[in-house]
Design a protein around this motif. Structure first.
Motif, PDB file in Angstrom:
ATOM      1  N   ALA A 140       1.103  -1.428  -0.053  1.00  0.00           N
ATOM      2  CA  ALA A 140       0.047   0.106   0.176  1.00  0.00           C
ATOM      3  C   ALA A 140       0.542   1.435  -0.197  1.00  0.00           C
ATOM      4  CB  ALA A 140      -1.386  -0.192   1.229  1.00  0.00           C
ATOM      5  N   SER A 141       2.079   1.280   0.437  1.00  0.00           N
ATOM      6  CA  SER A 141       3.331   2.247   0.189  1.00  0.00           C
ATOM      7  C   SER A 141       3.689   2.393  -1.063  1.00  0.00           C
ATOM      8  CB  SER A 141       3.836   2.411   1.439  1.00  0.00           C
ATOM      9  OG  SER A 141       3.240   2.257   2.665  1.00  0.00           O
ATOM     10  N   GLY A 142       3.464   1.309  -1.572  1.00  0.00           N
ATOM     11  CA  GLY A 142       4.155   1.568  -2.861  1.00  0.00           C
ATOM     12  C   GLY A 142       5.495   0.410  -2.827  1.00  0.00           C
ATOM     13  N   ARG A 143       5.747   0.115  -1.419  1.00  0.00           N
ATOM     14  CA  ARG A 143       7.445  -0.588  -1.313  1.00  0.00           C
ATOM     15  C   ARG A 143       7.033  -1.839  -2.422  1.00  0.00           C
ATOM     16  NH1 ARG A 143       7.570  -0.307   4.845  1.00  0.00           N
ATOM     17  NH2 ARG A 143       5.302  -0.757   4.653  1.00  0.00           N
ATOM     18  N   ARG A 144       8.493  -2.092  -2.452  1.00  0.00           N
ATOM     19  CA  ARG A 144       8.191  -3.705  -3.218  1.00  0.00           C
ATOM     20  C   ARG A 144       7.864  -4.657  -2.476  1.00  0.00           C
ATOM     21  NH1 ARG A 144      13.851  -6.722  -5.230  1.00  0.00           N
ATOM     22  NH2 ARG A 144      12.809  -7.940  -6.765  1.00  0.00           N
ATOM     23  N   GLY A 145       7.472  -5.485  -2.731  1.00  0.00           N
ATOM     24  CA  GLY A 145       6.890  -6.653  -2.184  1.00  0.00           C
ATOM     25  C   GLY A 145       6.435  -8.324  -2.577  1.00  0.00           C
ATOM     26  N   PHE A 146       6.835  -9.514  -2.490  1.00  0.00           N
ATOM     27  CA  PHE A 146       6.616 -10.801  -2.523  1.00  0.00           C
ATOM     28  C   PHE A 146       5.302 -11.376  -2.184  1.00  0.00           C
ATOM     29  CE2 PHE A 146      10.496  -9.440  -3.133  1.00  0.00           C
ATOM     30  CZ  PHE A 146      11.268  -9.572  -4.378  1.00  0.00           C
ATOM     31  N   VAL A 147       4.407 -12.109  -2.963  1.00  0.00           N
ATOM     32  CA  VAL A 147       3.523 -12.596  -2.588  1.00  0.00           C
ATOM     33  C   VAL A 147       2.993 -13.944  -3.605  1.00  0.00           C
ATOM     34  CG1 VAL A 147       1.521 -10.431  -2.305  1.00  0.00           C
ATOM     35  CG2 VAL A 147       2.203 -11.478  -4.800  1.00  0.00           C
ATOM     36  N   LEU A 148       2.002 -15.229  -2.994  1.00  0.00           N
ATOM     37  CA  LEU A 148       1.552 -16.522  -3.535  1.00  0.00           C
ATOM     38  C   LEU A 148       1.148 -15.920  -4.639  1.00  0.00           C
ATOM     39  CD1 LEU A 148       3.198 -19.396  -2.991  1.00  0.00           C
ATOM     40  CD2 LEU A 148       0.900 -19.537  -1.813  1.00  0.00           C
ATOM     41  N   THR A 149       1.448 -15.499  -5.519  1.00  0.00           N
ATOM     42  CA  THR A 149       0.470 -15.344  -6.762  1.00  0.00           C
ATOM     43  C   THR A 149      -0.528 -15.990  -7.468  1.00  0.00           C
ATOM     44  OG1 THR A 149       2.182 -13.750  -7.551  1.00  0.00           O
ATOM     45  CG2 THR A 149       0.664 -13.968  -8.961  1.00  0.00           C
ATOM     46  N   LEU A 150       0.336 -17.733  -6.842  1.00  0.00           N
ATOM     47  CA  LEU A 150      -0.483 -18.558  -7.829  1.00  0.00           C
ATOM     48  C   LEU A 150      -0.270 -19.433  -6.958  1.00  0.00           C
ATOM     49  CD1 LEU A 150      -2.445 -19.399 -10.163  1.00  0.00           C
ATOM     50  CD2 LEU A 150      -0.066 -20.173 -12.069  1.00  0.00           C
TER      51      LEU A 150
END
Length: 447
Positions: A298-308
């Motif tokens: 939400a703050s525009g910082r790079r991050g990683f997620v479980l996309t699929l």
């Protein structure tokens, strides 16, 4: 074995707390035939020092891969793993991590998997890779199921050069499926897989370098498969080979599966290993396993997620693309760290060294009377034909402390045409002295 607290008071208190009259009531649901009523016939307990000494004596009876000349390969390879790999994977940030369901507390694990996927995609020449699978064999079976979903066809052709154990895993997945065509072993070369293509074919599965060490013509296979609407699945059991060979994706592969054990993961008595799977972006929705992606918060910082994540745990079972319920996270981490330490130039040098060692081995074998090298091409593995059964020669050399390779008959029992065939691998750890010892041992065994 039944266990209750030793103290009578403790025993009574426990029984009263759980609301049963006596200890026998605890086992009322267990059939009498399954109860262990007497003490097991085991040695009395011993001091820890004595147990350690006993275990050391047992271990000394083993002959480990590094104890002498070693030429086994066939899907599991002895490479040097830098000490820094083991040190880094044991850092608590990695070792205590589990599955990345909550991205806000799993950024390290997610970023590692993202980088791993990027490395695998680069190696294989594909557009997208998943976060790993159990091993190369199960990844192959998953790729076959994936191809059948994509093409909506059922017929699958397995090359005669596919590793026999990989073939057996695919058979286990598909059961008694008459649309699964397993071609006969092709120790001398390509085989006739392209002659069997028709408009019912979902995919052809080709390994390169194959089980016998031959390099396969992927471009020709891809063109033939695509001409009738089928997919090309490429299997790589020796991932180091991609430091020297052109990436399968650049040659037309649709799905690439591989065993990643050679990087970061020692032989480990057969596992755990790490399966790689990469494909084209257009097929990503049919890709098994999980996929980690990059985003911003939400703050525009790079991050990683479980996309699929298309596993049966996360969505309706009938919609799942796989029931493999995890990825080989720690092994994938070791793979990624080792490859990062090597870098592109280091991987190329490692691959060249493997090929040079194999050339030296092939030159020595060519000078042996009665030995015939079957390979016109190879990376670091090759097959020779002996004038006698290969298993007998391997046993004879093992008595001299030389592990002389894999008799093909061990994985293809009951096929007399392969009884005299021996698969050998050479890696950067194979020395000139090792090769000399093998050649001399073979000369004496064949005499």
């Amino acid at each position: 074995m039944r266990y209750l607290p030793h103290s009578e008071a403790d025993r009574a208190h426990m029984l009263a707390t759980i609301g049963v009259a006596d200890a026998e009531a605890l086992f009322a649901a267990v059939p009498p035939s399954a109860l262990q009523l007497h003490a097991l016939d085991l040695p009395r307990h011993s001091p820890e020092l004595s147990v350690e000494a006993h275990m050391r004596r047992l271990a000394q009876a083993n002959h480990a891969a590094g104890d002498g000349p070693f030429f086994l390969g066939a899907g599991a390879y002895r490479h040097h793993v830098p000490a820094s790999v083991d040190h880094l994977i044991q850092r608590s940030e990695w070792l205590t991590a589990y599955t990345p369901y909550q991205p806000e507390i799993s950024q390290g694990t997610l970023q590692m998997l993202f980088e791993f996927q990027t490395q695998v995609a680069h190696l294989t020449g594909m557009e997208v890779a998943n976060a790993s699978m159990y091993d190369g064999s199960t990844a192959t079976a998953e790729a076959v199921l994936m191809a059948k979903r994509i093409t909506r066809r059922n017929r699958v052709l397995l090359s005669g050069g596919l590793h026999p154990q990989y073939r057996d895993v695919v058979r286990s997945y598909l059961g008694e499926d008459e649309d699964l065509i397993c071609l006969s072993p092709s120790p001398e070369g390509q085989g006739d897989i392209l002659d069997r293509l028709d408009d019912r074919t979902a995919a052809i599965v080709i390994q390169t370098p194959d089980f016998f060490g031959h390099l396969r013509d992927l471009r020709r296979a891809a063109d033939a498969a695509h001409a009738i609407g089928a997919l090309l699945i490429v299997v790589v059991t020796e991932i180091v080979s991609l430091g020297l060979l052109e990436a399968p994706g650049a040659l037309g592969a649709d799905i690439v599966v591989a065993e990643g054990q050679s990087l970061g993961n020692a032989l480990n008595f057969g596992g755990p290993y790490v399966g790689l799977l990469a494909t084209r972006k257009s097929f990503v929705r049919q890709m098994p396993g999980r996929l980690c992606g990059e985003t911003v918060d939400a703050s525009g910082r790079r991050g990683f997620v479980l996309t699929l994540s298309t596993r049966e745990q996360h969505i309706r079972r009938e919609k799942a693309t796989s029931n493999i319920c995890t990825n080989s996270g720690l092994c994938a981490l070791a793979f990624s760290i080792h490859l990062s330490l090597l870098g592109e130039a280091g991987l190329v040098r490692l691959a060249r060294l493997n090929h040079e060692r194999a050339n030296t081995l092939a030159d020595g074998l060519a000078r042996l009377e009665g030995v015939r090298l079957l390979n016109g091409t190879f990376f670091n593995e090759m097959t020779i034909a002996l004038p006698v059964p290969a298993a007998e020669v391997v046993e004879a050399l093992a008595m001299r402390g030389i592990i002389a390779g894999l008799p093909v008959s061990r994985l293809l029992p009951g096929d007399p045409s392969v009884d005299n065939l021996l698969v050998l691998a050479a890696t950067e750890l194979t020395t000139d002295q090792d090769i000399s010892a093998l050649i001399e041992g073979l000369r004496e065994a064949l005499a």
